[in-house]
Design a protein around this motif. Structure first.
Motif, mmCIF file in Angstrom:
data_model
loop_
_atom_site.group_PDB
_atom_site.id
_atom_site.type_symbol
_atom_site.label_atom_id
_atom_site.label_comp_id
_atom_site.label_asym_id
_atom_site.label_seq_id
_atom_site.Cartn_x
_atom_site.Cartn_y
_atom_site.Cartn_z
ATOM 1 N N TYR A 117 0.718 -1.211 -0.038
ATOM 2 C CA TYR A 117 0.116 -0.083 -0.072
ATOM 3 C C TYR A 117 0.846 1.318 0.056
ATOM 4 O O TYR A 117 1.738 1.035 0.254
ATOM 5 N N ASP B 191 0.252 -11.655 11.396
ATOM 6 C CA ASP B 191 0.499 -12.244 10.231
ATOM 7 C C ASP B 191 1.572 -11.391 9.619
ATOM 8 O O ASP B 191 1.526 -10.171 9.034
ATOM 9 N N ARG C 250 3.211 -19.716 -1.618
ATOM 10 C CA ARG C 250 2.660 -20.101 -2.907
ATOM 11 C C ARG C 250 3.312 -21.407 -3.280
ATOM 12 O O ARG C 250 4.588 -21.607 -2.982
ATOM 13 N N SER D 174 -0.622 -21.412 1.723
ATOM 14 C CA SER D 174 -1.347 -20.025 1.171
ATOM 15 C C SER D 174 -1.926 -20.184 -0.485
ATOM 16 O O SER D 174 -0.996 -20.978 -1.134
ATOM 17 N N GLN E 77 -4.154 -20.215 4.472
ATOM 18 C CA GLN E 77 -4.568 -18.885 4.263
ATOM 19 C C GLN E 77 -4.690 -18.301 2.917
ATOM 20 O O GLN E 77 -3.839 -18.780 1.996
ATOM 21 N N SER F 31 -6.935 -10.271 3.090
ATOM 22 C CA SER F 31 -7.744 -9.169 2.539
ATOM 23 C C SER F 31 -9.029 -9.411 2.706
ATOM 24 O O SER F 31 -10.005 -9.201 1.790
ATOM 25 N N LEU G 115 -11.156 -7.223 4.062
ATOM 26 C CA LEU G 115 -11.639 -6.016 3.801
ATOM 27 C C LEU G 115 -11.726 -5.719 2.356
ATOM 28 O O LEU G 115 -11.794 -4.644 1.433
ATOM 29 N N ARG H 141 -8.859 -5.433 0.316
ATOM 30 C CA ARG H 141 -7.767 -4.600 0.141
ATOM 31 C C ARG H 141 -8.534 -2.905 0.519
ATOM 32 O O ARG H 141 -8.006 -1.947 -0.071
ATOM 33 N N ILE I 224 -7.562 -11.925 9.032
ATOM 34 C CA ILE I 224 -6.486 -11.002 9.618
ATOM 35 C C ILE I 224 -6.456 -9.487 8.851
ATOM 36 O O ILE I 224 -5.747 -9.572 7.849
ATOM 37 N N GLY J 67 -5.810 -5.897 7.720
ATOM 38 C CA GLY J 67 -4.780 -5.275 7.796
ATOM 39 C C GLY J 67 -5.009 -3.593 8.173
ATOM 40 O O GLY J 67 -5.684 -3.244 7.524
ATOM 41 N N THR J 68 -4.225 -3.163 9.016
ATOM 42 C CA THR J 68 -4.317 -1.664 9.127
ATOM 43 C C THR J 68 -3.147 -1.063 9.864
ATOM 44 O O THR J 68 -2.309 -1.857 10.398
ATOM 45 N N LYS J 69 -3.050 0.082 9.585
ATOM 46 C CA LYS J 69 -1.796 1.008 10.119
ATOM 47 C C LYS J 69 -2.362 1.922 11.126
ATOM 48 O O LYS J 69 -1.698 2.863 11.747
ATOM 49 N N LYS J 70 -3.788 1.944 11.301
ATOM 50 C CA LYS J 70 -4.412 3.031 12.210
ATOM 51 C C LYS J 70 -5.042 2.330 13.319
ATOM 52 O O LYS J 70 -5.920 1.505 13.211
ATOM 53 N N ASN K 53 -12.014 -2.974 13.510
ATOM 54 C CA ASN K 53 -12.070 -4.339 13.066
ATOM 55 C C ASN K 53 -12.036 -5.434 14.264
ATOM 56 O O ASN K 53 -12.682 -6.444 13.865
HETATM 57 N N1 LIG Z 1 -0.987 -15.120 1.601
HETATM 58 C C1 LIG Z 1 -1.134 -13.895 0.802
HETATM 59 O O1 LIG Z 1 -0.814 -14.149 -0.425
HETATM 60 C C2 LIG Z 1 -1.584 -12.588 1.303
HETATM 61 C C3 LIG Z 1 -1.896 -11.326 0.211
HETATM 62 C C4 LIG Z 1 -2.261 -10.324 0.616
HETATM 63 C C5 LIG Z 1 -2.416 -10.277 2.124
HETATM 64 N N2 LIG Z 1 -2.078 -11.260 2.873
HETATM 65 C C6 LIG Z 1 -2.024 -10.839 4.335
HETATM 66 O O2 LIG Z 1 -3.516 -10.375 4.619
HETATM 67 C C7 LIG Z 1 -3.539 -9.009 5.462
HETATM 68 C C8 LIG Z 1 -4.508 -8.353 5.118
HETATM 69 O O3 LIG Z 1 -4.817 -8.108 3.815
HETATM 70 P P1 LIG Z 1 -4.696 -6.645 3.027
HETATM 71 O O4 LIG Z 1 -4.105 -5.770 4.213
HETATM 72 O O5 LIG Z 1 -4.134 -6.791 1.609
HETATM 73 O O6 LIG Z 1 -6.212 -6.327 2.889
HETATM 74 P P2 LIG Z 1 -7.504 -6.036 3.830
HETATM 75 O O7 LIG Z 1 -7.062 -6.331 5.303
HETATM 76 O O8 LIG Z 1 -8.542 -6.369 3.095
HETATM 77 O O9 LIG Z 1 -7.448 -4.318 3.818
HETATM 78 C C9 LIG Z 1 -6.462 -3.541 4.254
HETATM 79 C C10 LIG Z 1 -6.733 -1.976 3.686
HETATM 80 O O10 LIG Z 1 -8.018 -1.718 4.308
HETATM 81 C C11 LIG Z 1 -8.057 -0.540 5.091
HETATM 82 N N3 LIG Z 1 -8.720 -0.470 6.651
HETATM 83 C C12 LIG Z 1 -8.349 -1.441 7.440
HETATM 84 N N4 LIG Z 1 -9.446 -1.322 8.318
HETATM 85 C C13 LIG Z 1 -10.094 -0.326 7.859
HETATM 86 C C14 LIG Z 1 -11.353 0.223 8.396
HETATM 87 N N5 LIG Z 1 -11.897 -0.196 9.580
HETATM 88 N N6 LIG Z 1 -11.876 0.982 7.634
HETATM 89 C C15 LIG Z 1 -11.441 1.535 6.485
HETATM 90 N N7 LIG Z 1 -10.154 1.000 5.855
HETATM 91 C C16 LIG Z 1 -9.859 0.018 6.639
HETATM 92 C C17 LIG Z 1 -6.656 -0.378 5.286
HETATM 93 O O11 LIG Z 1 -5.912 1.018 5.459
HETATM 94 P P3 LIG Z 1 -4.786 1.453 6.612
HETATM 95 O O12 LIG Z 1 -3.681 0.486 6.119
HETATM 96 O O13 LIG Z 1 -4.384 2.924 6.068
HETATM 97 O O14 LIG Z 1 -5.238 1.163 7.854
HETATM 98 C C18 LIG Z 1 -5.760 -1.075 3.899
HETATM 99 O O15 LIG Z 1 -5.783 0.029 2.940
HETATM 100 C C19 LIG Z 1 -2.122 -8.610 5.197
HETATM 101 O O16 LIG Z 1 -1.633 -7.677 5.928
HETATM 102 C C20 LIG Z 1 -1.118 -9.730 4.873
HETATM 103 O O17 LIG Z 1 -0.856 -10.042 6.273
HETATM 104 C C21 LIG Z 1 -1.443 -12.220 2.388
#
Ligand SMILES: NC(=O)c1ccc[n+]([C@@H]2O[C@H](COP(=O)([O-])OP(=O)(O)OC[C@H]3O[C@@H](n4cnc5c(N)ncnc54)[C@H](OP(=O)(O)O)[C@@H]3O)[C@@H](O)[C@H]2O)c1
Length: 335
Positions: free
Chosen positions: A25, A51, A126, A155, A175, A224, A226, A228, A296, A298-301, A308
């Motif tokens: 991101y 994670d 993968r 995964s 995952q 993901s 949410l 993404r 899981i 993801g957020t930075k806030k 969540n």
């Molecule tokens: N195994 C794999 O291949 C694979 C692939 C992708 C991801 N992952 C894992 O899955 C985790 C989560 O996936 P992801 O980060 O891609 O997607 P996600 O959790 O679907 O979405 C993250 C995004 O949503 C925003 N967000 C989070 N909570 C929110 C809320 N309550 N309201 C509004 N916006 C919100 C975040 O913003 P901010 O960052 O600004 O808070 C970020 O832009 C990753 O961190 C990683 O550990 C694994």
């Protein structure tokens, strides 16, 4: 918060994906000090299923977690992943390497960066089509025997790959991407158009991976959840900075994004009935897929982290679930 069980250990029902703190991101929003504070807050809140992966930030994300978990390591279940290599940092491009040498060397690197002597959950990120899965998985099982890893996960695999690995060493977790707009691992109708693309596995969908996990004593970990960020309603235009991989993702291109907002409208409607947020509904929908499911987001806030985590206490009704299960298929493939 409500808890769920991973391999006999209680963890918060909602975990934390740490990838976005260092990778994928927008770079402009990254702040290591704030992310470390966020991880501390998460642990105090009971968000203890954490994670990361070797490739997130090409090691930076693991190093960040290592710093954050100093003095807190035994309060969390720490998962990382192997089997990929970063080929281009700028575009977050990666290649696969399931060779036993890579798997073992990358674990040593992960342990050093995470500042720990054992990883609780070690995933194959993968499957490498150039290396028999039993060979990669066998090398990972040796790491368990050596006491460097507690449990193994996969995964983005098919049911038959899960079974193949399970016959060699127990699969503790799978995952894969699962959310309201990506249902591939449930083998459900209305899933994502072209979601499980040839990029990952050629020759069709993965089968009912969520059900396989339930039947084989493994947890299913939706990544993901949410969409993404899309399913939260916070993304309404395709204006991403260059370092944000959504700018290259088919679902986030202008026309597709506009069409996909129909999905968000339905999520918002359900949220309004509960006095909840769309993010909470999106997460609660994943939790409703089974007691063995641990998403899981993801957020930075801090605000989002708390929001969540609150999804663990949101019980969707059968009518809510029926409405959410019927959202239109997403426009655009997920990669
Ligand atoms: N195994 C794999 O291949 C694979 C692939 C992708 C991801 N992952 C894992 O899955 C985790 C989560 O996936 P992801 O980060 O891609 O997607 P996600 O959790 O679907 O979405 C993250 C995004 O949503 C925003 N967000 C989070 N909570 C929110 C809320 N309550 N309201 C509004 N916006 C919100 C975040 O913003 P901010 O960052 O600004 O808070 C970020 O832009 C990753 O961190 C990683 O550990 C694994």
């Amino acid at each position: 918060m409500r808890t769920r069980t991973f391999a006999g250990t209680q963890v918060g029902a909602v975990g934390l994906g740490c990838m976005g703190m260092s990778w994928a991101y927008g770079e402009s929003e990254r702040d290591d000090a704030a992310s470390i504070a966020l991880i501390h807050e998460a642990v105090d809140l009971g968000v203890t299923f954490l994670d990361t992966a070797q490739v997130y930030g090409d090691g930076d994300n693991e190093a960040l977690l290592g710093r954050a978990l100093a003095g807190r390591r035994d309060r969390v279940v720490l998962a990382t992943k192997t089997g990929l290599r970063v080929t281009d940092r700028a575009t977050t491009s990666m290649g696969r390497d399931g060779s036993p040498e890579h798997v073992k060397r990358s674990l040593e690197d992960s342990l050093r960066r995470l500042d720990t002597d054992i990883v609780d959950l070690y995933y194959l990120h993968r499957v490498d089509p150039e290396v028999p899965l039993a060979e990669t998985w066998g090398a990972m099982a040796e790491l368990v025997a050596e006491g460097k890893v507690r449990h193994l996960g996969l995964s983005e695999v098919t049911v038959s790959q899960a079974q193949e690995a399970h016959d060699v060493h127990p699969v503790a977790a799978i995952q894969s991407e699962l959310s309201l707009w990506t249902r591939d691992p449930m083998d459900a109708p209305g899933g994502s158009a072209g979601g499980f693309s040839g990029d990952l596995i050629s020759g069709g969908g993965p089968g009912d991976v969520v059900g396989w996990c339930r039947d084989n004593n493994a947890v299913f970990v939706p990544f993901s959840p949410l969409g993404r960020g899309f399913l939260t309603g916070a993304v309404t235009a395709a204006d991403f900075e260059d370092s944000d991989y959504r700018g290259r993702n088919p679902r986030f291109q202008e026309e597709a994004l506009k069409a996909n907002l129909r999905i968000v409208d339905i999520v918002k409607g359900v949220a309004a009935r509960h006095g909840a947020t769309p993010a909470q509904v999106a997460i609660a929908w994943t939790l409703a897929q089974g007691d063995h499911v641990i998403p899981i987001p993801g957020t930075k806030k801090s605000k989002y982290l708390n929001e969540n985590a609150g999804a663990a206490d949101l019980d969707l009704t059968p009518a809510d679930l029926a409405e959410l299960n019927d959202v239109p298929a997403a426009v655009g493939s997920r990669y």
